[in-house]
Design an enzyme around this catalytic site. Structure first.
Site, PDB file in Angstrom:
ATOM      1  N   CYS A  57       0.822  -1.207   0.000  1.00  0.00           N
ATOM      2  CA  CYS A  57       0.000   0.000   0.000  1.00  0.00           C
ATOM      3  C   CYS A  57       0.858   1.260   0.000  1.00  0.00           C
ATOM      4  CB  CYS A  57      -0.948   0.003   1.198  1.00  0.00           C
ATOM      5  SG  CYS A  57      -0.120  -0.012   2.798  1.00  0.00           S
ATOM      6  N   ASN A  58       2.114   1.135   0.384  1.00  0.00           N
ATOM      7  CA  ASN A  58       2.996   2.303   0.461  1.00  0.00           C
ATOM      8  C   ASN A  58       3.984   2.425  -0.688  1.00  0.00           C
ATOM      9  OD1 ASN A  58       1.904   3.176   2.872  1.00  0.00           O
ATOM     10  ND2 ASN A  58       3.346   2.019   4.121  1.00  0.00           N
ATOM     11  N   SER A 121       9.546   2.852   5.858  1.00  0.00           N
ATOM     12  CA  SER A 121       8.098   2.671   5.936  1.00  0.00           C
ATOM     13  C   SER A 121       7.407   3.905   6.492  1.00  0.00           C
ATOM     14  CB  SER A 121       7.759   1.475   6.834  1.00  0.00           C
ATOM     15  OG  SER A 121       8.208   0.275   6.274  1.00  0.00           O
ATOM     16  N   GLU A 126       7.876  -0.946  11.178  1.00  0.00           N
ATOM     17  CA  GLU A 126       6.748  -1.878  11.070  1.00  0.00           C
ATOM     18  C   GLU A 126       7.227  -3.200  10.481  1.00  0.00           C
ATOM     19  OE1 GLU A 126       5.186  -2.927   8.163  1.00  0.00           O
ATOM     20  OE2 GLU A 126       6.090  -1.669   6.622  1.00  0.00           O
ATOM     21  N   PRO A 127       6.725  -4.323  11.003  1.00  0.00           N
ATOM     22  CA  PRO A 127       7.244  -5.635  10.610  1.00  0.00           C
ATOM     23  C   PRO A 127       6.608  -6.224   9.352  1.00  0.00           C
ATOM     24  CG  PRO A 127       5.651  -5.891  12.380  1.00  0.00           C
ATOM     25  CD  PRO A 127       5.794  -4.418  12.145  1.00  0.00           C
ATOM     26  N   GLN A 128       5.441  -5.696   8.921  1.00  0.00           N
ATOM     27  CA  GLN A 128       4.743  -6.321   7.794  1.00  0.00           C
ATOM     28  C   GLN A 128       5.563  -6.297   6.505  1.00  0.00           C
ATOM     29  OE1 GLN A 128       3.219  -4.031   9.758  1.00  0.00           O
ATOM     30  NE2 GLN A 128       1.738  -5.319  10.839  1.00  0.00           N
ATOM     31  N   MET A 205      -3.527  -7.036   6.967  1.00  0.00           N
ATOM     32  CA  MET A 205      -3.701  -5.701   7.535  1.00  0.00           C
ATOM     33  C   MET A 205      -5.022  -5.595   8.285  1.00  0.00           C
ATOM     34  SD  MET A 205      -1.931  -3.060   7.883  1.00  0.00           S
ATOM     35  CE  MET A 205      -2.182  -1.480   8.687  1.00  0.00           C
TER      36      MET A 205
END
Length: 441
Positions: A57-58, A121, A126-128, A205
């Site tokens: 998404c980023n 990020s 963030e770990p995702q 998410m």
């Protein structure tokens, strides 16, 4: 040999533009095959490229590698890849380049390491993203576009990310996107325990966000998903109700909070549906969070009174902190990353000599085979073994030294000292310095 990274992320492009270049997981391998065919067919490249595609998404990023001497091929590779990406997103080449970063060699490796470690990020640490990068590698491998160089780049990225997470507190001082959503909802609703919450989607998410909201013990929760079975699985885990996505327009008015994150290429919650929900709610407010890229909720919804709509970009401001501990963790992480970059660049430099090493080994094997074959013939004729071994060793040494001697003898007066010094370093390997001796003595 080097690597090239080109992409756009939350710092270079707004959510709507990023949405044009978002790839679902099941789209990665087919897209990579198309791009690989395009690159392979480009006459300027004349080599077998390696490609991997990371889409979240980023960010959407292409990682490419090409063997041999790049010369002007780096620009050709970049142009071809950007053209393909621009066509995929339906924008012009120049328009895309205004929002795209291009990194090469050590800079590309440093970027990959920072992404894997969570330093690039929207949510620091963030770990995702690490799991998303691993998925991207699996898809590139399945598509047959992941070669030795990119494999090495990503494996080193994962190792660096692991060291960053275990050796620093980079993840301890950040607020996750899910936690930010809960914080915003708490500002609108005095008691989340009295709210009804709808989660649209059933991916990682949504599960993370739902877990955060579940911790506030809301009055009820529901999960709406295109695949009912997957939605029911998450709903059962949360103690929530499962809905069909088709029932969403008729049920929307029941919920105070709506969080959506699906892989849909088009919005699934439209302006009209929200207007009808507000009317049925007698203007009681709705808090909405759209975590999807491209958007799940039509942007016009944000203009409605009594609707509080936030996107991933809107949440980014809430997850930024500037504490001393956070800054110290970033500094430690950057040092670990820099060490990893130097190691990868050194590995790349070594890879550039592989063809020469292979050619030298092949030539040496050919000489050895020739001399052994000759020795066997002499032995078969009854020649003395000691004499045959002496002939074999002389034959090998003459072949090994022939090229070096030819270079020395053919060098002109200015070149000869440099050639001689190189030969002395390669073959003598010690402190013997015959060049200092007077050749007439």
């Amino acid at each position: 040999m080097t690597v090239l990274t080109l992409g756009l992320n939350h710092t270079t492009a707004a959510v709507d533009l990023r949405g044009r270049f978002a790839f679902a997981v099941d789209q990665l391998a087919p897209a990579l095959k198309v791009l690989h065919t395009r690159l392979t067919g480009a006459p300027q490249l004349a080599a077998q490229p390696e490609v991997a595609l990371l889409s979240t998404c980023n960010r959407t990023e292409l990682y490419c590698a090409l063997g041999g001497h790049w010369g002007g091929r780096a620009s050709a590779l970049q142009h071809t890849a950007v053209d393909w990406l621009a066509n995929t997103g339906g924008v012009g080449h120049d328009e895309l380049m205004r929002h795209t970063y291009v990194l090469e060699g050590g800079a590309a490796a440093r970027h990959a390491f920072r992404v894997a470690s969570g330093l690039d990020s929207m949510v620091l640490g963030e770990p995702q993203i690490l799991g998303q990068m691993k998925q991207a590698v699996r898809e590139a491998d399945a598509a047959g576009t992941l070669g030795t160089t990119l494999h090495q780049l990503f494996q080193r990225s994962f190792a660096v990310a692991k060291e960053v997470r275990t050796s620093t507190e980079i993840g301890a001082h950040s607020i996750s996107m899910a936690a930010a959503a809960v914080r915003l909802a708490s500002q609108l609703f005095e008691d989340l325990g009295k709210t009804k919450i709808l989660f649209v989607g059933a991916g990682e998410m949504i599960e993370l966000t739902a877990t955060h909201f579940a911790g506030r013990a809301p009055r009820s929760m529901a999960v709406a998903n295109r695949t009912l079975e997957r939605g029911e699985k998450l709903a059962n885990h949360l103690g929530a109700q499962a809905l069909r996505l088709a029932d969403l327009p008729d049920r929307l008015h029941e919920f105070d909070i709506v969080v959506s994150c699906t892989a849909s290429s088009l919005p699934i919650i439209g302006l009209g549906a929200v207007e009808r929900a507000l009317k049925a709610r007698k203007r009681r407010p709705i808090f909405m969070v759209d975590l999807a890229v491209p958007r799940d909720i039509e942007p016009e919804v944000a203009q409605l009174d009594d609707v509080y709509l936030y996107t991933v970009d809107d949440l980014s401001a809430l997850v930024q902190t500037a504490s001393e501990k956070r800054l110290a963790a970033v500094t430690q992480a950057e040092a670990i990353i820099e060490t990893g970059v130097q190691g990868f660049v050194h590995w790349l430099d070594q890879r550039s000599t592989v063809p020469l090493i292979q050619a030298l080994n092949s030539q040496a094997d050919a000489w050895r085979a020739t001399e052994i074959a000759r020795a066997r013939k002499l032995i078969a004729k009854g020649e003395d073994i000691e004499a045959v071994l002496d002939t074999l060793s002389r034959g090998l040494t003459q072949k090994m030294l022939h090229g070096a001697m030819a270079e020395l003898h053919s060098a002109d007066t200015q070149q000869r000292p440099q050639v001689a010094a190189s030969l002395a370093r390669l073959f003598l390997r010690g402190d013997v310095s015959p060049l200092k001796k007077d050749p007439q003595s």
